[in-house]
Design a protein around this motif. Structure first.
Motif, PDB file in Angstrom:
ATOM      1  N   ARG A 253      59.209  40.345  24.132  1.00 27.54           N
ATOM      2  CA  ARG A 253      58.859  40.792  25.507  1.00 27.54           C
ATOM      3  C   ARG A 253      58.014  41.627  25.509  1.00 27.54           C
ATOM      4  O   ARG A 253      57.574  42.645  24.318  1.00 27.54           O
ATOM      5  CB  ARG A 253      60.124  42.042  25.597  1.00 27.54           C
ATOM      6  CG  ARG A 253      59.809  42.771  26.805  1.00 27.54           C
ATOM      7  CD  ARG A 253      60.805  43.896  27.026  1.00 27.54           C
ATOM      8  NE  ARG A 253      60.700  44.912  26.061  1.00 27.54           N
ATOM      9  CZ  ARG A 253      60.048  46.039  25.955  1.00 27.54           C
ATOM     10  NH1 ARG A 253      58.965  45.962  26.785  1.00 27.54           N
ATOM     11  NH2 ARG A 253      60.073  46.740  24.904  1.00 27.54           N
ATOM     12  N   ARG A 255      55.008  44.428  26.021  1.00 29.81           N
ATOM     13  CA  ARG A 255      55.413  45.993  25.845  1.00 29.81           C
ATOM     14  C   ARG A 255      54.428  46.444  27.258  1.00 29.81           C
ATOM     15  O   ARG A 255      53.354  46.209  27.250  1.00 29.81           O
ATOM     16  CB  ARG A 255      55.117  46.729  24.804  1.00 29.81           C
ATOM     17  CG  ARG A 255      55.400  48.042  24.599  1.00 29.81           C
ATOM     18  CD  ARG A 255      54.942  48.836  23.612  1.00 29.81           C
ATOM     19  NE  ARG A 255      55.783  48.173  22.356  1.00 29.81           N
ATOM     20  CZ  ARG A 255      55.291  47.801  21.282  1.00 29.81           C
ATOM     21  NH1 ARG A 255      53.986  47.555  21.159  1.00 29.81           N
ATOM     22  NH2 ARG A 255      55.849  47.320  20.211  1.00 29.81           N
ATOM     23  N   ILE A 264      61.644  43.129  32.070  1.00 26.02           N
ATOM     24  CA  ILE A 264      61.609  42.674  30.803  1.00 26.02           C
ATOM     25  C   ILE A 264      61.062  41.366  30.829  1.00 26.02           C
ATOM     26  O   ILE A 264      60.934  40.383  29.846  1.00 26.02           O
ATOM     27  CB  ILE A 264      63.020  42.554  30.052  1.00 26.02           C
ATOM     28  CG1 ILE A 264      63.974  41.765  31.062  1.00 26.02           C
ATOM     29  CG2 ILE A 264      63.360  43.789  29.798  1.00 26.02           C
ATOM     30  CD1 ILE A 264      65.116  41.342  30.514  1.00 26.02           C
ATOM     31  N   SER A 283      60.053  43.740  21.363  1.00 23.89           N
ATOM     32  CA  SER A 283      58.976  44.146  21.924  1.00 23.89           C
ATOM     33  C   SER A 283      57.415  44.060  21.182  1.00 23.89           C
ATOM     34  O   SER A 283      57.407  43.940  19.950  1.00 23.89           O
ATOM     35  CB  SER A 283      58.818  45.601  22.610  1.00 23.89           C
ATOM     36  OG  SER A 283      58.671  46.471  21.319  1.00 23.89           O
TER      37      SER A 283
END
Length: 285
Positions: A253, A255, A264, A283
């Motif tokens: 994902r 950031r 997300i 992340s």
């Protein structure tokens, strides 16, 4: 001080499955575990609601019972079970950032899943800088195929994502199966003069790129067997299919640095919607 594995407990079957999964993870890595229930007074018509204090005691009993079960299963593990008053998303996020890993229950598929993911779990997933694992109630806590499936976007190589997946595989004695998904239709639309051999050419290039991206990690983790596949089709669906028998499906994902944004990404959300096995979201920049 060693950071714990954090589990959000709300008394649901999903959160108890998350606790079972987290207990095995903490035992494998010799980490302490923290079971946390966050209590917020319900906002509703008191005339038609149960006694809030009775509900609070019930929730506190659930987290204490989860702690008792954890200690029975793992007698040598340091177990902390507590209830904290506050806003669930905020409290869990603060605790997640002080933890090695956060494990949450994933409340099924469909509208209910979207509603739950749109609240506490989404807040933690979208904001935490540490890996977050979501576990369903309708899947076994034990391992199945000794495989960690890693979803990779070759346009965004990510060290934290690769590190997490390979460390998980090394701890489990599992294979890393790295998967990159591309859409053949998008390639043809983007090509000025698409030909019959274009898809095969792009596929070969993608396979070479994936092998090159994995080469340094094969050297860093020589004991981990590595497989890789380039698949065609909808990204989230193909990743969920690749991970249907895996111990863990690992996805990334991006950031976001905007504090007001809780997001997300469509691929991560869709993977969580479709995947039947535990999914780790890591992340990265």
């Amino acid at each position: 001080m060693t950071n714990p594995v954090l589990v959000g407990i709300d008394g649901s079957a999903e959160s108890l499955s998350a606790a079972d999964w987290a207990g095995e993870e903490a035992a494998r890595r010799n980490l302490p575990i923290r079971l946390l229930n966050v209590w917020a007074n319900p906002v509703s018509n008191v005339q038609f609601s149960p006694n809030p204090e009775g509900m609070r005691f019930w929730a506190e009993g659930q987290v204490r019972e989860a702690g008792r079960r954890m200690t029975e299963r793992h007698p040598h593990m340091a177990v902390e079970a507590q209830q904290i008053y506050g806003v669930p998303g905020q409290v869990l996020l603060h605790a997640a950032d002080a933890s090695e890993l956060t494990v949450l229950g994933h409340h099924g598929r469909g509208a209910v899943a979207d509603s739950v993911l749109g609240g506490t779990a989404l807040h933690v997933l979208a904001r935490s800088g540490r890996p977050v694992v979501l576990v369903r109630a309708d899947q076994p806590a034990d391992e199945t195929g000794k495989v960690v499936v890693l979803g990779l976007d070759l346009g965004r190589p990510c060290e934290s994502l690769l590190t997490f997946a390979f460390e998980q595989a090394a701890d489990r004695g599992a294979v890393v199966h790295a998967v990159h998904v591309w859409n053949e239709h998008e390639v043809h639309l983007a090509a000025p003069t698409p030909g019959a051999g274009l898809a095969a050419q792009v596929l070969a290039e993608q396979e070479r790129g994936l092998a090159q991206a994995l080469a340094p990690w094969r050297q860093k983790f020589p004991s981990v067997e590595v497989r890789h596949s380039v698949l065609q089709g909808p990204v989230a669906q193909r990743l969920a299919e690749a991970g249907k028998d895996a111990d863990l499906l690992v996805i990334g994902r991006r950031r976001l640095h905007a504090p007001s944004v809780v997001h997300i990404g469509p691929v991560a959300r869709a993977v969580l919607h479709h995947a039947a096995r535990p999914v780790a979201v890591v992340s990265h920049e």
